[in-house]
Design an enzyme around this catalytic site. Structure first.
Site, PDB file in Angstrom:
ATOM      1  CG  ASN A 195      -0.574   0.053   2.547  1.00 44.95           C
ATOM      2  OD1 ASN A 195       0.529  -0.866   2.781  1.00 44.95           O
ATOM      3  ND2 ASN A 195      -0.958   0.686   3.377  1.00 44.95           N
ATOM      4  CD  GLU A 293       5.589  -0.429  12.797  1.00 46.89           C
ATOM      5  OE1 GLU A 293       4.367  -0.326  13.328  1.00 46.89           O
ATOM      6  OE2 GLU A 293       6.701   0.093  13.386  1.00 46.89           O
ATOM      7  CB  CYS A 327      -1.686   0.456   8.424  1.00 45.52           C
ATOM      8  SG  CYS A 327      -0.624   1.702   8.550  1.00 45.52           S
ATOM      9  CD  GLU A 505       9.125   0.218  10.340  1.00 48.55           C
ATOM     10  OE1 GLU A 505       8.270   0.765  10.034  1.00 48.55           O
ATOM     11  OE2 GLU A 505       9.971  -0.416  10.030  1.00 48.55           O
TER      12      GLU A 505
END
Ligand code: NAD
Length: 534
Positions: A195, A293, A327, A505
């Site tokens: 994505n 993630e 997300c 991250e």
């Protein structure tokens, strides 16, 4: 689309040149009505059927990946993907490259200089990257351009963070100098979703390289091209051969082989929760560090005292940008009872007015979904929601415009009439679908917002800063936006709670997460230990 011989000696620049659609293609004027739908011609993208294994561009021997433009349904490229054996070659090549190039031993500013050059090269190729990614994923050029610039910024930030990293001398206990140091992990595996490809790639590759590692990247089958282009830019920027391999291919073979490879020191994964959980099992078996993630079902909360214009713009952007394939999409919209009817009416009117079209049209706000299969999955979830009692206030169908018939389009959709326990409020849809729910007060909305397995993001809209602060602290989410949404800074860490992930991250500590911490005690007394001397 050319299919050249297996090991190319062609100039990387030339090989990936976009011939008829790129930085120099004429822009479509935003207000030229008679050009409507002239954009439906599929751009010609001169992609090269090669993967990057341990410093060599080679024709893959795996499954052929068909790249389909989601706006038109046309195939624009083929790519022979990697196979599990390429993982062996890439990991061995990575280990050799770390040793032979002295990458980990370079002075920080020397390693940083290479990263900085990669960032500059990405920025200089923004239009080229954006065009490829729009062709691959359907996203608008505005979105894919922003992702390219974000990736460039990530490389530059990690270069700066590397130059300013410090080691710690810890408080002395006894006749020792004591140090907390950090060492690279060797070869890191980076597995990414479709994505936001180049931004996800950069978030892993830049800090992992900065830390002194080699990286084997496994991009998604649905969007492999920009990761390959990133590797070409890194090569041109002077990254020593073998430090970065790019192995597009199916997750269940190539991704699985990467995670299980004994030479891989860490997996950094972004993708769905189910895949992430499977990889966590593999990591547990190997006792290997892993960053995950994962997915989300993020609440966005509109209090009655909010600036409703600001909230409306934020809610629309939060769920419908990237066609909801994000997300952090704000897919559950909680609206306080006092303004519920007014806000829902305004949301429906604004959603209906959104411009649906191809990502190459600068007027488009809602572009196609990544594939027709994914679009059909989203449509099926909406149909299930209706069977569960949901009311479709707008959307809930594919567009009727014949010009969009071949693309993977779905109209932006607003649903109401279901409780937070409904499947459509609990499962990630990954499409342009918002469910609106009423709430009574702070306690009620925090309870509903947290009643999910996910904990990725949250939006809060209020004019009361104390309420904003209390709610932001109470909600279980890795990132909270107050009176804004989907804004990012590379210097601000990103992580998910609960089923949304493990680890962090970005931020200055991003590099540390690709290093093993080591403690060193240096005796300064020169005396034998008393126990042995007695
Ligand atoms: P996915 O989990 O299907 O695939 C992600 C990657 O994992 C792909 O490269 C895939 O090939 C690979 N993979 C699949 N099975 C594998 C296996 N058994 N072993 C190793 N690798 C395997 O996810 P997707 O559909 O590509 O992406 C959408 C998902 O990603 C959504 O759930 C979204 O929320 C999530 N996502 C999360 C973030 C975040 O930062 N939290 C960001 C973007 C996307």
């Amino acid at each position: 689309m050319d299919l050249p011989s297996s090991t190319s000696t062609r100039s990387p620049q030339k090989a990936n040149e976009i011939t008829a659609f790129g930085p120099h293609a004429p822009a479509v004027p935003a207000d030229t009505a008679d050009l409507e739908h002239s954009w439906t011609a599929t751009p010609v993208l001169d992609t090269t059927d090669e993967i990057f294994v341990a410093g060599r561009w080679v024709r893959g021997s795996g499954t052929v990946i068909e790249s389909i433009d989601p706006a038109t349904g046309r195939i624009f490229a083929h790519l022979h993907g990697a196979v599990a054996h390429d993982v062996d070659l890439a990991v061995d090549g990575g280990l050799r490259a770390v040793a032979s190039s002295g990458w980990a031993e370079l002075l920080p500013h020397e390693r940083a200089a290479v990263l900085y050059r990669i960032g500059t090269a990405i920025e200089a190729n923004t239009d080229r990257i954006a065009a490829l990614q729009t062709a691959d994923t359907g996203k608008t050029l505005a979105e894919t351009g922003a992702l390219a610039r974000s990736a460039a910024g990530t490389f530059r930030f990690m270069a700066s963070a590397l130059e300013t990293m410090e080691e710690t001398i810890t408080p002395r206990r006894g006749p020792y100098l004591t140090f907390a140091t950090h060492e690279p992990m060797g070869v890191v595996g980076a597995i990414t979703p479709w994505n936001s490809p180049i931004a996800s790639d950069a978030q892993k590759i830049a800090p992992a390289l900065a830390a002194g590692n080699a990286v084997v990247a496994k991009p998604p089958v649905w969007a492999p091209w920009v990761t390959l282009l990133l590797a070409r830019l890194a090569e041109e920027a002077g990254l020593p051969p073998g430090l970065l391999s790019v192995l597009p291919g199916p997750g269940r073979t190539v991704g699985d082989a990467l995670a299980r490879h004994p030479g891989i020191g860490k997996i950094s994964f972004t993708g769905g929760t189910r895949t992430g959980r499977g990889l966590a099992h593999v990591a547990a078996e190997k006792l290997m560090p892993i960053t995950l993630e994962l997915g989300g079902k993020s609440p966005t909360i509109v209090f009655a005292d909010a600036d409703l214009d600001q909230a409306l713009a934020g809610v629309l952007f939060g769920i419908f940008s990237s066609s909801g394939q994000s997300c952090i999409a704000g897919s559950r919209v909680f609206v306080q009872r006092a303004v519920y009817s007014e806000f829902v009416d305004r949301l429906v009117a604004a959603t209906t007015a959104l411009r649906v079209g191809p990502g190459t049209d600068p007027r488009t706000q809602v572009a196609p979904m990544v594939t027709r299969a994914h679009r059909d999955g989203v449509a099926a979830m909406v149909d299930d929601a209706v069977r569960e009692g949901a009311t479709v206030l707008c959307g809930g169908a594919v567009p009727t415009d014949p010009a969009l018939a071949d693309g993977a389009y779905y109209l932006p959709t607003v649903l109401t009439g279901v409780p937070n326990s409904a499947t459509v409020c609990q499962e990630e849809i990954f499409g342009p679908v918002a469910v609106v729910l009423p709430f009574e007060d702070e306690a009620d909305v925090v309870a509903q917002a947290d009643d999910t397995v996910f904990g990725l993001a949250c939006g809060i809209w209020t004019s009361d800063y104390r309420r904003a602060w209390r709610t932001a602290r109470a909600v279980q989410a890795g990132t909270v936006w107050i009176n804004t949404y989907k804004q990012f800074s590379i210097s601000t860490p990103f992580s998910g709670l609960k089923d949304s992930g493990i680890g962090t991250e970005k931020g200055r500590d991003g590099i540390r997460s690709y290093m093993n911490q080591k403690s060193i005690y240096l005796d300064v007394s020169g005396q034998p230990l008393p126990w042995a001397g007695r």
